[in-house]
Design an enzyme around this catalytic site. Structure first.
Site, PDB file in Angstrom:
ATOM      1  N   CYS A  44      20.815   6.713   0.880  1.00  0.00           N
ATOM      2  CA  CYS A  44      19.578   7.470   1.037  1.00  0.00           C
ATOM      3  C   CYS A  44      19.283   8.340  -0.176  1.00  0.00           C
ATOM      4  O   CYS A  44      18.189   8.305  -0.732  1.00  0.00           O
ATOM      5  CB  CYS A  44      19.650   8.332   2.300  1.00  0.00           C
ATOM      6  SG  CYS A  44      18.186   9.357   2.539  1.00  0.00           S
ATOM      7  N   CYS A  49      16.031   6.301   0.406  1.00  0.00           N
ATOM      8  CA  CYS A  49      14.877   7.096   0.844  1.00  0.00           C
ATOM      9  C   CYS A  49      14.331   8.063  -0.199  1.00  0.00           C
ATOM     10  O   CYS A  49      13.130   8.103  -0.451  1.00  0.00           O
ATOM     11  CB  CYS A  49      15.241   7.923   2.091  1.00  0.00           C
ATOM     12  SG  CYS A  49      16.491   7.233   3.163  1.00  0.00           S
ATOM     13  N   LYS A  52      13.081   6.430  -3.570  1.00  0.00           N
ATOM     14  CA  LYS A  52      11.959   5.571  -3.172  1.00  0.00           C
ATOM     15  C   LYS A  52      10.691   6.387  -2.973  1.00  0.00           C
ATOM     16  O   LYS A  52       9.617   6.035  -3.478  1.00  0.00           O
ATOM     17  CB  LYS A  52      12.345   4.804  -1.900  1.00  0.00           C
ATOM     18  CG  LYS A  52      11.263   3.919  -1.292  1.00  0.00           C
ATOM     19  CD  LYS A  52      10.458   4.639  -0.218  1.00  0.00           C
ATOM     20  CE  LYS A  52      11.285   5.232   0.884  1.00  0.00           C
ATOM     21  NZ  LYS A  52      11.875   4.287   1.791  1.00  0.00           N
ATOM     22  N   TYR A 180      10.491  -3.240   5.560  1.00  0.00           N
ATOM     23  CA  TYR A 180       9.884  -2.026   5.004  1.00  0.00           C
ATOM     24  C   TYR A 180      10.220  -1.844   3.526  1.00  0.00           C
ATOM     25  O   TYR A 180       9.389  -1.356   2.752  1.00  0.00           O
ATOM     26  CB  TYR A 180      10.282  -0.795   5.816  1.00  0.00           C
ATOM     27  CG  TYR A 180      11.727  -0.378   5.741  1.00  0.00           C
ATOM     28  CD1 TYR A 180      12.144   0.584   4.845  1.00  0.00           C
ATOM     29  CD2 TYR A 180      12.679  -0.938   6.588  1.00  0.00           C
ATOM     30  CE1 TYR A 180      13.462   0.974   4.764  1.00  0.00           C
ATOM     31  CE2 TYR A 180      14.002  -0.552   6.524  1.00  0.00           C
ATOM     32  CZ  TYR A 180      14.399   0.408   5.607  1.00  0.00           C
ATOM     33  OH  TYR A 180      15.715   0.785   5.543  1.00  0.00           O
ATOM     34  N   GLU A 184       7.253  -1.478   0.703  1.00  0.00           N
ATOM     35  CA  GLU A 184       7.243  -0.229  -0.067  1.00  0.00           C
ATOM     36  C   GLU A 184       7.292  -0.509  -1.565  1.00  0.00           C
ATOM     37  O   GLU A 184       6.525   0.057  -2.348  1.00  0.00           O
ATOM     38  CB  GLU A 184       8.412   0.652   0.360  1.00  0.00           C
ATOM     39  CG  GLU A 184       8.220   1.261   1.736  1.00  0.00           C
ATOM     40  CD  GLU A 184       9.451   1.977   2.260  1.00  0.00           C
ATOM     41  OE1 GLU A 184       9.301   2.813   3.169  1.00  0.00           O
ATOM     42  OE2 GLU A 184      10.578   1.711   1.766  1.00  0.00           O
ATOM     43  N   HIS A 438      -9.420  20.489  13.326  1.00  0.00           N
ATOM     44  CA  HIS A 438     -10.576  19.854  12.686  1.00  0.00           C
ATOM     45  C   HIS A 438     -10.874  20.490  11.337  1.00  0.00           C
ATOM     46  O   HIS A 438     -10.801  21.719  11.211  1.00  0.00           O
ATOM     47  CB  HIS A 438     -11.796  19.983  13.596  1.00  0.00           C
ATOM     48  CG  HIS A 438     -12.996  19.256  13.092  1.00  0.00           C
ATOM     49  ND1 HIS A 438     -13.100  17.888  13.123  1.00  0.00           N
ATOM     50  CD2 HIS A 438     -14.129  19.723  12.502  1.00  0.00           C
ATOM     51  CE1 HIS A 438     -14.263  17.528  12.609  1.00  0.00           C
ATOM     52  NE2 HIS A 438     -14.898  18.626  12.230  1.00  0.00           N
ATOM     53  N   GLU A 443      -6.243  14.735  14.348  1.00  0.00           N
ATOM     54  CA  GLU A 443      -6.939  15.088  15.593  1.00  0.00           C
ATOM     55  C   GLU A 443      -7.362  13.847  16.378  1.00  0.00           C
ATOM     56  O   GLU A 443      -7.616  13.912  17.578  1.00  0.00           O
ATOM     57  CB  GLU A 443      -8.145  15.974  15.315  1.00  0.00           C
ATOM     58  CG  GLU A 443      -9.276  15.277  14.595  1.00  0.00           C
ATOM     59  CD  GLU A 443     -10.480  16.184  14.370  1.00  0.00           C
ATOM     60  OE1 GLU A 443     -10.877  16.891  15.317  1.00  0.00           O
ATOM     61  OE2 GLU A 443     -11.016  16.187  13.242  1.00  0.00           O
TER      62      GLU A 443
END
Length: 454
Positions: A44, A49, A52, A180, A184, A438, A443
């Protein structure tokens, strides 16, 4: 050979799970040692991770510069340049900083760090070079390693490990895979100006994700100039000067400057000597454990990617905490693998938690589907043709939200909050009763009122 050193726990592997187990166990009073052959922080931190996502940030800057014109900023294209070695060097500096933090954390916790390659002598003894270390408990936390299919020209193919240290970017690249990591890196390369083709043997990539997410992501990636070729795989790669000739299963050929395989990962157990000790393995090559991370040998436990659970850093961290409590705490604690949120940092991002629509239906659930697709507010002025998808899977009988899925900017950040609600068993009525913030994309998760037709 030095004098035999004894510990309560020896952990082989200083990745996320191993480091967390070491620290928590040492804080509980255990004498702990960690053996690491490569780098602190594991995949990682070093080749996963963290670097990346830094590359994803870097690759997205070009779009931000293009979008600036809609907001009144003038960024002449002839004055924009990108230097790949600078990005790599800055990434390396950050990784070195994190390596140092991991080292200090272990040192401050009183954990002994042993640099070298470990092998098992017996059920309680670990060898590192000429030295021997003994412990009541030994945990295997060695993680996983990229796999490249055994095809002619295999030696020409890079994996994600090497991609983080490329000396220069090619003009064209082929990314082979449909998970993934593949999507990526396809986004990273394309964002940095590389002509990128993603090859996948199946009809559609990202198997296991919600089908709407998969289709929507394919559409958005194509908008960014990424060539997606499904139903094809690589049969051979041949080097020719500075280029590679790639032969595909459909009989066609391609010429490219780089071939990267993101075709899976295997449990990293080479050289540990587990088979000789009778440690049972699964058919997929992972270490077989029970619900308490116990292997078939009483003194040996295992956690993280090496046991075949979801290959996610937070999963390994949680496993480390649970196992530490079992070994040196009150013995309680269980891992809960339900509704684990995850993100894919393709462009745009994917965030997902809970059941997909297909999974819910396969379980016999009568479901209601709420789905919204829209242009993010930012692009009303930028003019970029990028859209966002949000989807809720709801149990029609009890109104519980079973899954939430998103493709769009900051999907991972948004999904983390939604994951808390789903883990708590929130209903669609409770989503509806929540006041939205908002104007945000987020939302939309609390303003979708009408289910779509099945």
């Amino acid at each position: 050979m030095s004098e035999l050193q004894e510990f309560d726990l020896i952990i082989i592997g200083a990745g996320s799970g191993g480091v967390r187990l070491a620290r928590m166990s040492a804080q509980r009073g255990a004498r702990v040692a960690v053996v690491e052959a490569r780098y602190l922080g594991g995949t990682c931190v070093n080749v996963g991770c963290v670097p990346k996502k830094l590359f994803v940030y870097g690759s997205h800057v070009h779009e931000d510069l293009e979008d600036a014109a809609g907001y009144g900023w003038s960024v002449p294209s002839d004055q924009v340049s990108f230097d790949w070695p600078t990005l790599v060097a800055n990434k390396n500096t950050e990784i070195e900083r994190l390596n140092g933090i991991y080292g200090r954390m272990l040192d401050n916790a009183g954990v002994t760090v042993i640099q070298g390659t470990a092998s098992m002598v017996d059920a309680h003894t670990v060898a590192v070079g000429d030295d021997r270390y003994r412990a009541r408990h030994i945990t295997i936390a060695t993680g996983s390693w990229p796999v490249v299919p055994d095809i002619p020209g295999k030696e020409c193919i890079l994996t994600s490990n090497e991609m983080f240290y490329l000396p220069q970017l090619p003009r064209q690249a082929v990314v082979w895979g449909g998970g993934y990591i593949a999507v990526e890196f396809a986004g990273i390369l394309a964002g940095l100006g590389v002509e990128t083709t993603l090859l996948y043997r199946g009809e559609l990539f990202l198997r296991g994700f919600d089908d709407d997410v998969r289709k929507f992501t394919a559409t958005e990636m194509r908008k960014k100039g990424i060539q997606l070729r499904f139903g094809a795989t690589i049969e051979s790669v041949e080097s020719e000067g500075a280029h590679y000739n790639v032969r595909l299963s459909d009989g066609s050929t391609m010429t490219t400057g780089l071939v990267m395989a993101a075709t899976g990962r295997r449990a990293l157990t080479d050289g540990l000597g587990l088979e000789a000790l009778g440690v049972a393995m699964t058919p997929s090559g992972h270490i077989e454990v029970d619900d308490h991370f116990q292997t078939s040998v009483p003194s040996i436990t295992a956690l993280g990617d090496v046991i075949g659970t979801p290959q996610l850093t937070p999963v390994a961290l949680a496993q480390g905490m649970v196992l530490s409590r079992r070994l040196f705490g009150d013995g309680g604690g269980e891992m809960d693998y339900a509704a684990i949120p995850t993100a894919v940092f393709c462009q745009p991002n994917i965030g997902t938690v809970g059941l997909t629509e297909a999974e819910a239906r396969e379980q016999g659930q009568d479901v209601k589907i709420f789905r919204s697709e829209f242009r993010p507010m930012k692009h009303t002025l930028s003019g970029r043709d990028e859209r966002c998808l949000m989807k809720l899977v709801v149990d029609a009988d009890n109104d519980v939200v079973l899954g939430a899925h998103m493709v769009g900017p900051d999907a991972g950040e948004i999904t983390q909050g939604i994951a808390v609600a789903i883990k708590a068993g929130a209903t669609k009525a409770q989503f509806d009763a929540t006041i939205g913030i908002h104007p945000t994309s987020a939302e939309e998760f609390v303003t979708m009122r009408e289910p779509v037709a099945s």
